[in-house]
Scaffold this motif. Structure first.
Motif, PDB file in Angstrom:
ATOM      1  N   ASP A 117       9.427   0.258   4.756  1.00 51.18           N
ATOM      2  CA  ASP A 117       9.424   1.136   5.919  1.00 51.18           C
ATOM      3  C   ASP A 117       8.958   2.543   5.525  1.00 51.18           C
ATOM      4  N   LYS A 118       8.438   2.655   4.311  1.00 51.46           N
ATOM      5  CA  LYS A 118       8.052   3.976   3.814  1.00 51.46           C
ATOM      6  C   LYS A 118       6.968   4.608   4.688  1.00 51.46           C
ATOM      7  N   ASP A 119       7.064   5.905   4.860  1.00 57.19           N
ATOM      8  CA  ASP A 119       6.117   6.637   5.691  1.00 57.19           C
ATOM      9  C   ASP A 119       5.032   7.238   4.796  1.00 57.19           C
ATOM     10  N   TYR A 120       3.820   6.741   4.926  1.00 58.48           N
ATOM     11  CA  TYR A 120       2.716   7.238   4.105  1.00 58.48           C
ATOM     12  C   TYR A 120       1.847   8.238   4.869  1.00 58.48           C
ATOM     13  N   SER A 121       2.358   8.749   5.988  1.00 61.29           N
ATOM     14  CA  SER A 121       1.499   9.610   6.811  1.00 61.29           C
ATOM     15  C   SER A 121       1.107  10.909   6.113  1.00 61.29           C
ATOM     16  N   GLN A 128      -5.472   6.997   6.574  1.00 61.93           N
ATOM     17  CA  GLN A 128      -4.715   7.174   7.812  1.00 61.93           C
ATOM     18  C   GLN A 128      -5.478   6.553   8.985  1.00 61.93           C
ATOM     19  N   ALA A 162      -2.047   3.658   5.979  1.00 60.24           N
ATOM     20  CA  ALA A 162      -0.931   4.157   6.783  1.00 60.24           C
ATOM     21  C   ALA A 162      -1.324   4.030   8.247  1.00 60.24           C
ATOM     22  N   HIS A 164      -0.650   4.472  12.179  1.00 63.97           N
ATOM     23  CA  HIS A 164       0.104   5.229  13.174  1.00 63.97           C
ATOM     24  C   HIS A 164      -0.003   4.404  14.452  1.00 63.97           C
ATOM     25  N   ASN A 191       4.822   4.733  15.835  1.00 59.38           N
ATOM     26  CA  ASN A 191       5.575   4.008  14.807  1.00 59.38           C
ATOM     27  C   ASN A 191       4.724   3.934  13.547  1.00 59.38           C
ATOM     28  N   MET A 192       5.325   4.288  12.412  1.00 58.76           N
ATOM     29  CA  MET A 192       4.560   4.207  11.157  1.00 58.76           C
ATOM     30  C   MET A 192       4.728   2.814  10.545  1.00 58.76           C
ATOM     31  N   HIS A 193       3.669   2.356   9.902  1.00 59.88           N
ATOM     32  CA  HIS A 193       3.657   1.016   9.320  1.00 59.88           C
ATOM     33  C   HIS A 193       2.638   1.091   8.191  1.00 59.88           C
ATOM     34  N   TYR A 194       2.871   0.347   7.107  1.00 63.32           N
ATOM     35  CA  TYR A 194       1.805   0.344   6.100  1.00 63.32           C
ATOM     36  C   TYR A 194       1.532  -1.051   5.580  1.00 63.32           C
TER      37      TYR A 194
END
Ligand code: HEC
Ligand SMILES: [Cu+2]
Length: 359
Positions: A117-121, A128, A162, A164, A191-194
């Motif tokens: 669930d890490k946010d790579y934004s 991105q 990453a 968005h 929602n962030m997703h990677y």
């Protein structure tokens, strides 16, 4: 005996169901064949849970069968057997073992739940990409590169992407099973997703949240290419398309500007800029796409024109309920708006769009 016979009769039904349900694996939509680290970690948790569950099932089944046979009623036996109640040792064993098994499952599950669930934004090394779910198509915007496309998501291998996730209308769900689990796109929030792809290849994606009539046709492709090829692709998306040469394509260009530009962005060969609306998919370098509308495959040369013609003749026949106006009049169509074009104009548009690539 009768009851057994009717149960046997169900077997062909289950056999057919098995075939029908495995048909859901069409186009490699499977989580069991991971092509990236996220999907690999998720599969490892699936396998671990499966092993633990099979183990528990096997032990319970063996004890059950053993007890059934060992303590069955013998010939000549009368009265009820000795009744046993409460056994501390057994109770502790069957409480502690499941507890330990749950801990074994919980350790990687909790670890990956946070890790995935890490946010790579904010990560400068991550690519991105803003993903917008629309009824019934996907828009991909490369935020730093200022490039927008639809249906085909091109990504470099070995790099964290990453995402968005946003929605233009209702809730959709972004899902590429071979690269990792799904995540919803919700209206009014991001929602962030990677995900990450290890190898070059095409991975199939689908909308995984019922979003309307053509939900099941809301497909997309993820094309993982080498980083060099990715850079070339970005450059090609920023390089003006060559001007239409044939008279037919030039006519198509005029019709497009008149009737389609309000919704679709494309290269303007005069101003050398991408111009147009954002209601429909961005059509820059459209002829390089692998599909028309995400579902009609351009596998061989010639397919693109046929598919475009099919789409422009009657979009509702291809994707029921989609929001594009009918280019031609289609009697009895669910889509009431029509752009009143004739066959000759449609052919000109096909010629024009089929030329939208780097020459
Ligand atoms: C009112 C807005 C609107 C207008 C006007 C419009 N379209 Fe569309 N178009 C859409 C939408 C929305 C979609 C996406 C449909 C879907 O896939 O659900 C679409 C899809 C398409 C696609 C498939 C895109 C893809 O990603 O494969 C093509 C090609 C296309 N339109 C061409 C045209 C042409 C040519 C015209 C002019 C004759 C036109 N459109 C006019 C809204 C519009
Ligand atoms: Cu959807």
């Amino acid at each position: 005996m009768r009851r057994w016979q009717s149960a046997w009769r169900l077997i062909p039904l289950f056999a057919v169901l098995t075939f029908v349900l495995t048909g859901c694996g069409l186009e490699n939509l499977t989580a069991l064949d991971p092509k990236g680290p996220v999907a690999e970690k998720q599969l490892s948790v699936i396998y671990l849970s499966l092993i633990v569950m099979i183990g528990v099932f096997a032990v319970v089944a063996i004890i059950y069968v053993y007890v059934l046979l060992r303590f069955r009623k013998r010939p000549g036996q009368t009265g009820i057997p000795k009744q046993v109640e409460g056994n501390h040792k057994l109770e502790i064993i069957w409480t502690v073992i499941p507890f330990l098994l749950l801990i074994v499952i919980a350790i990687p599950t909790v670890k990956y739940t946070f890790e995935l669930d890490k946010d790579y934004s904010k990560d400068p090394n991550a690519l991105q990409v803003k993903v917008t779910g629309h009824q019934f198509w996907w828009e991909f915007e490369y935020m730093n590169e200022k490039v927008t496309t639809a249906q085909d998501l091109i990504i470099p291998t070995g790099r964290t992407i990453a995402f968005h996730l946003e929605s233009a209308d209702v809730i959709h769900s972004f899902w590429v099973p071979t690269l990792g689990g799904k995540k919803d796109t919700n209206p009014g929030m991001t929602n962030m997703h990677y995900l990450k792809a290890d190898k070059v290849g095409t991975y199939y994606g689908k909308c995984a949240e019922l979003c309307g009539t053509s939900h099941a046709l809301m497909d997309f492709k993820v094309k993982a290419v080498t980083p060099e090829e990715f850079d070339r692709w970005i450059t090609s998306m920023k390089t003006p398309t060559a001007a239409a040469t044939s008279v037919q394509a030039q006519e198509g260009e005029k019709i497009f500007k008149d009737k389609c530009l309000a919704c679709h962005a494309i290269y303007n060969t005069q101003s050398k800029q991408v111009e147009g609306g954002k209601v429909g998919p961005n059509l820059v370098n459209y002829a390089d796409r692998s599909t028309v509308a995400g579902i009609l495959f351009n596998r061989e040369s010639g397919d693109l024109k046929n598919n475009l013609k099919k789409w422009l003749d009657d979009p509702q026949a291809v994707k029921p309920g989609n929001l594009m106006p009918n280019p031609k009049n289609v009697p009895g169509s669910k889509m009431e708006t029509s752009l009143d074009l004739n066959d000759q104009q449609i052919n000109a548009l096909v010629e024009y769009l089929a030329g939208q690539k780097q020459k």
